[in-house]
Design a protein around this motif. Structure first.
Motif, PDB file in Angstrom:
ATOM      1  N   MET A   1       0.601  -1.291   0.154  1.00  0.00           N
ATOM      2  CA  MET A   1       0.178   0.006  -0.009  1.00  0.00           C
ATOM      3  C   MET A   1       0.924   1.546   0.038  1.00  0.00           C
ATOM      4  N   VAL A   2       0.718   2.455  -0.903  1.00  0.00           N
ATOM      5  CA  VAL A   2       1.096   3.936  -0.832  1.00  0.00           C
ATOM      6  C   VAL A   2       0.079   4.464  -1.006  1.00  0.00           C
ATOM      7  N   ASP A   3       0.837   5.776  -0.667  1.00  0.00           N
ATOM      8  CA  ASP A   3      -0.146   7.432  -0.399  1.00  0.00           C
ATOM      9  C   ASP A   3      -0.028   7.736  -1.814  1.00  0.00           C
ATOM     10  N   PHE A   4      -1.850   7.669  -1.964  1.00  0.00           N
ATOM     11  CA  PHE A   4      -1.863   8.439  -2.903  1.00  0.00           C
ATOM     12  C   PHE A   4      -2.880   9.666  -3.051  1.00  0.00           C
ATOM     13  N   ALA A   5      -2.512  11.245  -2.937  1.00  0.00           N
ATOM     14  CA  ALA A   5      -3.395  12.089  -2.604  1.00  0.00           C
ATOM     15  C   ALA A   5      -3.991  11.672  -1.459  1.00  0.00           C
ATOM     16  N   GLY A   6      -3.587  11.032  -0.455  1.00  0.00           N
ATOM     17  CA  GLY A   6      -4.471  10.785   0.899  1.00  0.00           C
ATOM     18  C   GLY A   6      -5.193   9.744   0.661  1.00  0.00           C
ATOM     19  N   TRP A   7      -4.573   8.653  -0.114  1.00  0.00           N
ATOM     20  CA  TRP A   7      -6.036   6.938  -0.642  1.00  0.00           C
ATOM     21  C   TRP A   7      -4.944   6.361   0.053  1.00  0.00           C
ATOM     22  N   ASN A   8      -4.814   5.199   0.024  1.00  0.00           N
ATOM     23  CA  ASN A   8      -4.237   4.209   0.523  1.00  0.00           C
ATOM     24  C   ASN A   8      -4.419   3.608  -0.783  1.00  0.00           C
ATOM     25  N   MET A   9      -3.667   3.178  -1.817  1.00  0.00           N
ATOM     26  CA  MET A   9      -3.627   2.595  -3.045  1.00  0.00           C
ATOM     27  C   MET A   9      -2.494   1.445  -2.764  1.00  0.00           C
ATOM     28  N   PRO A  10      -3.696  -0.109  -3.296  1.00  0.00           N
ATOM     29  CA  PRO A  10      -2.855  -0.687  -3.325  1.00  0.00           C
ATOM     30  C   PRO A  10      -1.718  -1.126  -5.084  1.00  0.00           C
TER      31      PRO A  10
END
Length: 201
Positions: A1-10
């Motif tokens: 999981m990474v942070d992307f614009a405040g979203w947890n994105m797999p």
């Protein structure tokens, strides 16, 4: 999981190569809920959007999408804030247009702020539905069959009949959904938008 614009994105679940090949040969599922989803309604919606986007909006018919740019005026030039999809949903019973915009997560807040700063005093309402909805992209040569297989007959037929850059409403796995065919992977597919509560895995 990474942070992307405040979203947890797999970014990936297993091998990126395996996921790529699955999408190319069968079907891949992408949670794209981070994309901004906005509605623009009211008797002045079409004219206002014409002034905010680079594509002609007035000719869009219900169920149609167009790729466009959101621009802001600067002292010496136009500034591109984001690329976006603009759509026209089924008009209200009185004929008032109901429009939609899908924008990128990283630019959503500044796009919404800019658009709100340019709203007229009346006749146009802008609502950000991003946190109230979820969007799942189902992409690949088997995508339409997979999604249509979760629908009753009338919804199934509407999904199978969708052309490129077109959208419809459907019941999917018992839930109300908006379905579009604006895929970005180079394969066939659809994007399914539902209420956030209906998207919990």
């Amino acid at each position: 999981m990474v942070d992307f614009a405040g979203w947890n994105m797999p970014v990936q679940y297993a091998s990126i190569v395996d996921e790529h090949l699955a999408t190319r040969s069968s079907v891949g599922l992408f949670d794209v809920s981070h994309m901004g989803r906005l509605s623009v309604t009211g008797p002045g919606a079409l004219a206002w959007l014409e002034s905010m986007l680079t594509r002609k909006v007035a000719g869009i018919v219900p169920g149609q999408f167009r790729y466009t740019l959101v621009t802001a005026d600067a002292p010496t030039a136009l500034v591109i804030l984001d690329d976006a999809l603009v759509s026209r949903d089924t008009d209200a019973t009185d004929g008032t247009p109901r429009m939609g915009l899908v924008v990128n997560a990283g630019n959503r807040e500044r796009v919404v702020a800019w658009l709100r700063s340019r709203l007229p005093a009346s006749g146009v309402e802008l609502v950000d539905h991003t946190l109230d909805t979820a969007m799942i992209a189902v992409q690949g040569p088997s995508a339409v069959d997979v999604v249509a297989g979760l629908c009753p007959g009338d919804s199934c037929m509407r999904i199978r009949a969708l052309g490129n850059y077109r959208g419809t409403t459907a019941t999917i796995a018992g839930h109300a959904a908006a379905v579009s065919r604006t895929g970005y992977t180079g394969e066939d597919g659809v994007e399914v938008t539902v209420a956030a509560r209906d998207a919990v895995a």
